[in-house]
Design a protein around this motif. Structure first.
Motif, mmCIF file in Angstrom:
data_model
loop_
_atom_site.group_PDB
_atom_site.id
_atom_site.type_symbol
_atom_site.label_atom_id
_atom_site.label_comp_id
_atom_site.label_asym_id
_atom_site.label_seq_id
_atom_site.Cartn_x
_atom_site.Cartn_y
_atom_site.Cartn_z
ATOM 1 N N ALA A 28 0.846 -1.202 0.000
ATOM 2 C CA ALA A 28 0.000 0.000 0.000
ATOM 3 C C ALA A 28 0.878 1.248 0.000
ATOM 4 N N VAL A 29 0.296 2.354 -0.457
ATOM 5 C CA VAL A 29 0.998 3.632 -0.428
ATOM 6 C C VAL A 29 0.068 4.635 0.264
ATOM 7 N N ILE A 30 0.655 5.505 1.080
ATOM 8 C CA ILE A 30 -0.165 6.513 1.773
ATOM 9 C C ILE A 30 0.117 7.891 1.175
ATOM 10 N N LEU A 31 -0.943 8.547 0.705
ATOM 11 C CA LEU A 31 -0.813 9.902 0.171
ATOM 12 C C LEU A 31 -1.505 10.859 1.141
ATOM 13 N N ALA A 32 -0.914 12.013 1.384
ATOM 14 C CA ALA A 32 -1.543 12.976 2.289
ATOM 15 C C ALA A 32 -1.459 14.383 1.724
ATOM 16 N N HIS A 33 -2.566 15.116 1.847
ATOM 17 C CA HIS A 33 -2.574 16.528 1.452
ATOM 18 C C HIS A 33 -1.962 17.350 2.582
ATOM 19 N N TYR A 34 -1.440 18.540 2.213
ATOM 20 C CA TYR A 34 -0.814 19.425 3.206
ATOM 21 C C TYR A 34 -1.784 19.873 4.311
ATOM 22 N N TYR A 35 -3.080 19.715 4.108
ATOM 23 C CA TYR A 35 -4.037 20.099 5.158
ATOM 24 C C TYR A 35 -4.353 18.930 6.097
ATOM 25 N N ALA A 36 -3.881 17.727 5.770
ATOM 26 C CA ALA A 36 -4.119 16.582 6.658
ATOM 27 C C ALA A 36 -3.346 16.830 7.962
ATOM 28 N N ASP A 79 3.789 8.435 2.364
ATOM 29 C CA ASP A 79 4.876 8.254 1.392
ATOM 30 C C ASP A 79 5.008 9.485 0.514
ATOM 31 N N HIS A 80 3.875 10.133 0.260
ATOM 32 C CA HIS A 80 3.874 11.331 -0.579
ATOM 33 C C HIS A 80 2.956 12.369 0.051
ATOM 34 N N VAL A 81 3.462 13.590 0.202
ATOM 35 C CA VAL A 81 2.659 14.699 0.730
ATOM 36 C C VAL A 81 2.693 15.789 -0.326
ATOM 37 N N GLY A 82 1.566 16.421 -0.596
ATOM 38 C CA GLY A 82 1.614 17.454 -1.619
ATOM 39 C C GLY A 82 0.329 18.209 -1.781
ATOM 40 N N ASP A 83 0.287 19.053 -2.823
ATOM 41 C CA ASP A 83 -0.947 19.768 -3.141
ATOM 42 C C ASP A 83 -1.791 18.883 -4.058
ATOM 43 N N SER A 84 -2.966 19.367 -4.438
ATOM 44 C CA SER A 84 -3.906 18.532 -5.193
ATOM 45 C C SER A 84 -3.319 18.062 -6.525
ATOM 46 N N PHE A 85 -2.574 18.938 -7.196
ATOM 47 C CA PHE A 85 -2.033 18.566 -8.504
ATOM 48 C C PHE A 85 -0.995 17.458 -8.362
ATOM 49 N N TYR A 86 -0.092 17.638 -7.435
ATOM 50 C CA TYR A 86 0.968 16.640 -7.232
ATOM 51 C C TYR A 86 0.355 15.287 -6.840
ATOM 52 N N LEU A 87 -0.607 15.313 -5.937
ATOM 53 C CA LEU A 87 -1.184 14.044 -5.463
ATOM 54 C C LEU A 87 -1.962 13.336 -6.579
ATOM 55 N N ALA A 88 -2.597 14.096 -7.458
ATOM 56 C CA ALA A 88 -3.303 13.479 -8.593
ATOM 57 C C ALA A 88 -2.288 12.769 -9.499
ATOM 58 N N LYS A 89 -1.158 13.405 -9.718
ATOM 59 C CA LYS A 89 -0.106 12.792 -10.562
ATOM 60 C C LYS A 89 0.419 11.511 -9.914
ATOM 61 N N VAL A 90 0.688 11.579 -8.615
ATOM 62 C CA VAL A 90 1.212 10.411 -7.906
ATOM 63 C C VAL A 90 0.182 9.273 -7.960
ATOM 64 N N ALA A 91 -1.083 9.607 -7.741
ATOM 65 C CA ALA A 91 -2.133 8.574 -7.742
ATOM 66 C C ALA A 91 -2.213 7.909 -9.114
ATOM 67 N N LYS A 92 -2.111 8.700 -10.155
ATOM 68 C CA LYS A 92 -2.209 8.145 -11.513
ATOM 69 C C LYS A 92 -1.075 7.159 -11.788
ATOM 70 N N ASN A 93 0.108 7.476 -11.310
ATOM 71 C CA ASN A 93 1.283 6.663 -11.653
ATOM 72 C C ASN A 93 1.617 5.606 -10.614
ATOM 73 N N SER A 94 0.800 5.473 -9.579
ATOM 74 C CA SER A 94 1.156 4.561 -8.495
ATOM 75 C C SER A 94 1.088 3.090 -8.927
ATOM 76 N N ALA A 95 2.100 2.332 -8.516
ATOM 77 C CA ALA A 95 2.115 0.895 -8.811
ATOM 78 C C ALA A 95 1.658 0.088 -7.596
ATOM 79 N N ALA A 96 1.298 0.763 -6.504
ATOM 80 C CA ALA A 96 0.855 0.051 -5.298
ATOM 81 C C ALA A 96 -0.486 -0.642 -5.561
ATOM 82 N N ASP A 97 -0.798 -1.659 -4.747
ATOM 83 C CA ASP A 97 -2.111 -2.311 -4.891
ATOM 84 C C ASP A 97 -3.195 -1.497 -4.199
ATOM 85 N N ILE A 98 -2.803 -0.820 -3.128
ATOM 86 C CA ILE A 98 -3.774 -0.046 -2.340
ATOM 87 C C ILE A 98 -3.251 1.384 -2.187
#
Ligand code: 13P
Ligand code: SF4
Length: 303
Positions: free
Chosen positions: A18-26, A35-54
């Motif tokens: 699994a991979v955990i993504l968090a917005h700066y307001y979390a 694993d990744h913290v960022g703004d909405s644009f960055y997190l959308a990019k990370v989510a699109k390219n993620s190879a994790a199962d969850i």
């Protein structure tokens, strides 16, 4: 207790790929384990390219939905499924169709802070970091900007060559910050520049030194030679600002702006979803297909 929670999360994360993504307001606790913290644009990019199962998304529902739409084969979980952004729903039923009927050459530009249903009816999505660039790049003269009136007005002022019609939605947290609150901080810290998120009211943007997304504000601080700043956005950014710049000082409008929905992303909730694999984000297949186009276009044009 907190250390025990952290160890359990890290172990489950590894076991389940699994991979955990968090917005700066979390909350800080979520950002610190992500694993990744960022703004909405960055997190959308990370989510699109993620190879994790969850993908565990510590944000609000439009972020979880966007991750699912961009990477539909992954299991997207949210620590609390009730974490929602009120602004994401603020477009009146039938309004988009009404605008399309009224204007031949219309592009519906949808801030990513919106429901999947609104996205699928739109031509392109934007985030606060790339909105101006994307609107400028569109071939259309007429733009219907949804749902945020303040980001819409900010973009319209920078792109005067387009006819930008602005929907009347807003972020209840940013729109509630007043000029008096900001002036009070300026009186206390006269040499500190005001850094502001474009979801704030135009009269506040006018008195500010820098306007940007959460990531842009954080980047500005890191590159600045100054040592104190008035930060006019949700106070979750404080964690990253202090982590990156321990020697600098940050002041916020009082009371500090706080998005209660973002704060539902606690360590306890993160562990619980990783254990049970519940709180899955489900998006109807047709909606995924149709809402993906404006999101992909955003990633393409916003590069
Ligand atoms: P950013 O795009 O700056 O991360 O902002 C997202 C948000 O929800 C602002 O309120
Ligand atoms: Fe929505 Fe405002 Fe919270 Fe951002 S800060 S998620 S726009 S309510």
């Amino acid at each position: 207790m907190e250390n025990q929670l952290r160890e359990q999360i890290l172990k489950l994360k590894k076991d389940k790929n699994a991979v955990i993504l968090a917005h700066y307001y979390a909350p800080a606790e979520a950002q610190s384990i992500a694993d990744h913290v960022g703004d909405s644009f960055y997190l959308a990019k990370v989510a699109k390219n993620s190879a994790a199962d969850i993908i565990v998304f510590c944000g609000v529902s439009f972020m979880g939905e966007s991750a699912k739409i961009l990477n539909p084969d992954k299991k997207v979980l949210m620590p609390d499924l009730t974490a929602d952004c009120p602004m994401a729903h603020m477009v009146a039923e039938g309004k988009i169709k009404e605008m399309r009927d009224r204007y031949d050459d219309l592009a519906v530009v949808c801030y990513i802070n919106s429901t999947a249903e609104l996205k699928r009816q739109s031509d392109v999505c934007v985030t606060s970091s790339g909105a101006i660039k994307i609107v400028k790049a569109l071939p259309n003269k007429n733009i219907f900007f949804i749902p945020d009136r303040n980001l819409g007005k900010f973009v319209a002022a920078q792109v005067p060559e387009k006819n930008i019609i602005i929907n009347d939605g807003c972020c209840p947290i940013h729109a509630a910050i007043t000029k008096e609150q900001l002036l009070a901080q300026k009186r206390e810290h006269p040499t500190a520049p005001i850094l502001i998120h474009p979801e704030c009211e135009p009269e506040l943007l006018e008195m500010s030194d820098y306007i940007g997304s959460t990531a842009e504000i954080i980047d500005y601080v890191s590159k600045s030679p100054l040592d104190e700043f008035i930060v006019c956005t949700e106070d979750g950014v404080d964690y990253q600002l202090i982590t990156d710049n321990p020697e600098k000082r940050f002041y916020y409008p009082e009371p500090r702006p706080c998005c209660v929905d973002m704060k539902l992303n606690t360590l306890g909730n993160i562990l619980s979803v990783l254990e049970k694999e519940d709180n899955e984000v489900i998006v109807d297949e047709t909606v995924v297909r149709e809402a993906r186009r404006p999101l992909d276009r955003m990633l393409e044009l916003g590069r």
